[in-house]
Scaffold this motif. Structure first.
Motif: not given
Length: 469
Positions: A140-147, A150-159
């Motif tokens: 999952l890419h965050l707006t304006g963030a480089s690098g 986020a890793i999506v484990l499920s619809s209820t857990e995101i690293l």
């Protein structure tokens, strides 16, 4: 990264050692298994049919998968690397090699279904996603963030990603790295807001460590947290190597617990929670890689830093160490002064949470700067507690606790430092996170018995086998 089995690997079984029942059974049903000497751990290779494994993109095939036997019920696949993200698989009901493969495929399909559901949910929110690791991971890419995303484990857990506010931060607990989004989200902007807010909070949290000395509970707590003594378990069956490690690390003030037998080293965790484990890779009666896996399977352990030492540099062993979850792989010769700095850094700045949290409401008598109050825990772990309180203790405050345990266990005395504070909306109380600094005489084994009991309860409620010995 992964490692193929070494062609020159020769495993000699000790006729006096008890056989691993699961390894023996797998061998009987036609699965290739090679026990380490002492037969307490075993490596296996499963021949896999050419039916493709589906992913979020193109499917892939594999002809041979490597695993290690974790306990009496479960195996953990480690090669190819794509399988390492799967949880340990219960194979006690498998009656032939084909049923072991079917258990592997069921676990893979369950993970793929979870990722596809998360992908569909993020698509409905309008989020920017991508896949990696041969389309087996969802980012999952965050707006304006480089690098990295986020890793999506499920619809209820995101690293949370290691970019943005966390670029220069060390997240000590794995739970702090996991974001659990609200189910009522309608837009990706709402999801990003929650993610970035948690990243900001986690980035500024302090850390404290734990030590083990007699605790005079009647004394008032000190104003500042005492300097902790870092505890290290060392496993090596070569007496000269063990002496070298001890002499090099003793001078740095570490509390060392040396062992030459893997079974005795594992038993030590029933009375003590260590900050770090050092193990040789090539042991006479065990295998360092399998020992690392067994440590991670102990009750209450989530991701303890483990350092593996090898006699000579071996690329296959280095890759296998990473697959086994080791925090570092060192080959001789190396400078112990530099190695000591590495050990200290791994202890003080862990990349993931060491210990599992368990929901438990226990009465606690707290001795603090203004007197004594009775409060309750919200959750507990080997290394601390989450405490519900109406007081307003500052981060870094040291307090003493007498925790009442269920009968027939006696109370636990401990000293700890406040490391987090969570305000509860609309309530007069807040939740403080306490990191234990030290335990009172005889208290730590009782605390670990409680953790083991909670792990057994959770395993039973989840339909899992009891992981505790």
């Amino acid at each position: 990264m992964s490692a193929a089995p070494r062609a020159d690997c020769v495993c000699v079984k000790d006729p006096k050692a008890p056989a691993n029942p699961l390894a023996e059974r797998l061998r009987q049903i036609g699965v290739e298994v090679r026990p380490s000497e002492g037969a307490r751990a075993a490596l296996g290779w499963l021949s896999v049919s050419p039916i493709p494994f589906r992913t979020l993109g193109a499917a892939f095939t594999v002809s041979r998968a490597r695993f290690y036997v974790m306990d009496r019920q479960r195996i953990k696949f480690s090669h190819p690397r794509l399988f390492f993200d799967l949880p340990a698989i219960d194979v006690t009901r498998c009656h032939d090699a084909g049923s072991v493969e079917r258990a592997l495929r069921r676990a893979w399909e369950h993970r793929l279904t979870t990722l596809r559901e998360a992908e569909g949910w993020l698509d409905r929110l309008g989020a920017d996603t991508s896949t990696s690791s041969h389309a087996t991971r969802l980012g999952l890419h965050l707006t304006g963030a480089s690098g990295p995303p986020a890793i999506v484990l499920s619809s209820t857990e995101i690293l949370l990603p290691s970019s943005g506010p966390l670029a220069d931060a060390v997240v000590a607990r794995h739970g702090d790295r996991v974001h659990r989004p609200l189910p009522s989200l309608d837009l990706s902007s709402e999801l990003e807001l929650g993610l970035t807010e948690q990243m900001r909070r986690v980035a500024v949290r302090p850390r404290a460590m734990r030590s083990s000395r007699p605790l005079p509970h009647h004394d008032p707590p000190p104003d500042k947290a005492p300097e902790p003594s870092h505890r290290i378990l060392i496993l090596d069956d070569v007496a000269s190597d063990l002496a070298s490690v001890r002499s090099s690390l003793n001078v740095r003030g570490f509390e060392l617990a040396p062992f030459r037998d893997a079974a005795r080293a594992l038993d030590a965790f029933r009375d003590t929670s260590f900050d770090l484990v050092i193990s040789g890779v090539r042991l006479t009666r065990a295998d360092g890689l399998e020992f690392a896996a067994r440590v991670r399977a102990l009750a209450g352990i989530e991701r303890l830093p483990i350092v593996l030492l090898d006699e000579h540099e071996n690329r296959a062993n280095a890759k296998a160490a990473i697959v086994a979850g080791a925090a570092a792989y060192l080959s001789k010769p190396f400078e112990w002064d530099e190695a000591g700095e590495l050990m200290l850094d791994l202890i003080k700045h862990p990349s993931q949470r060491r210990f599992t949290r368990y929901a438990a409401r226990l009465p606690v008598r707290v001795v603090h700067g203004t007197g004594t109050t009775t409060e309750r825990t919200e959750s507990i772990a080997r290394g601390g507690i989450a405490l519900r309180t109406r007081r307003d203790p500052a981060i870094g405050t040291v307090e003493r606790f007498r925790i009442r345990l269920p009968d027939p266990l006696q109370p636990v005395d401990a000293e700890g430092v406040v490391v987090t504070r969570i305000t509860l909306p609309g309530q007069a109380s807040l939740i403080t996170g306490i990191r234990f600094l030290r335990f009172g005489e005889g208290s730590e084994p009782r605390w670990i018995r409680l953790v083991e009991a909670l792990e057994r309860r959770n395993a039973h409620s989840d339909g899992r086998r009891d992981p505790t010995p």
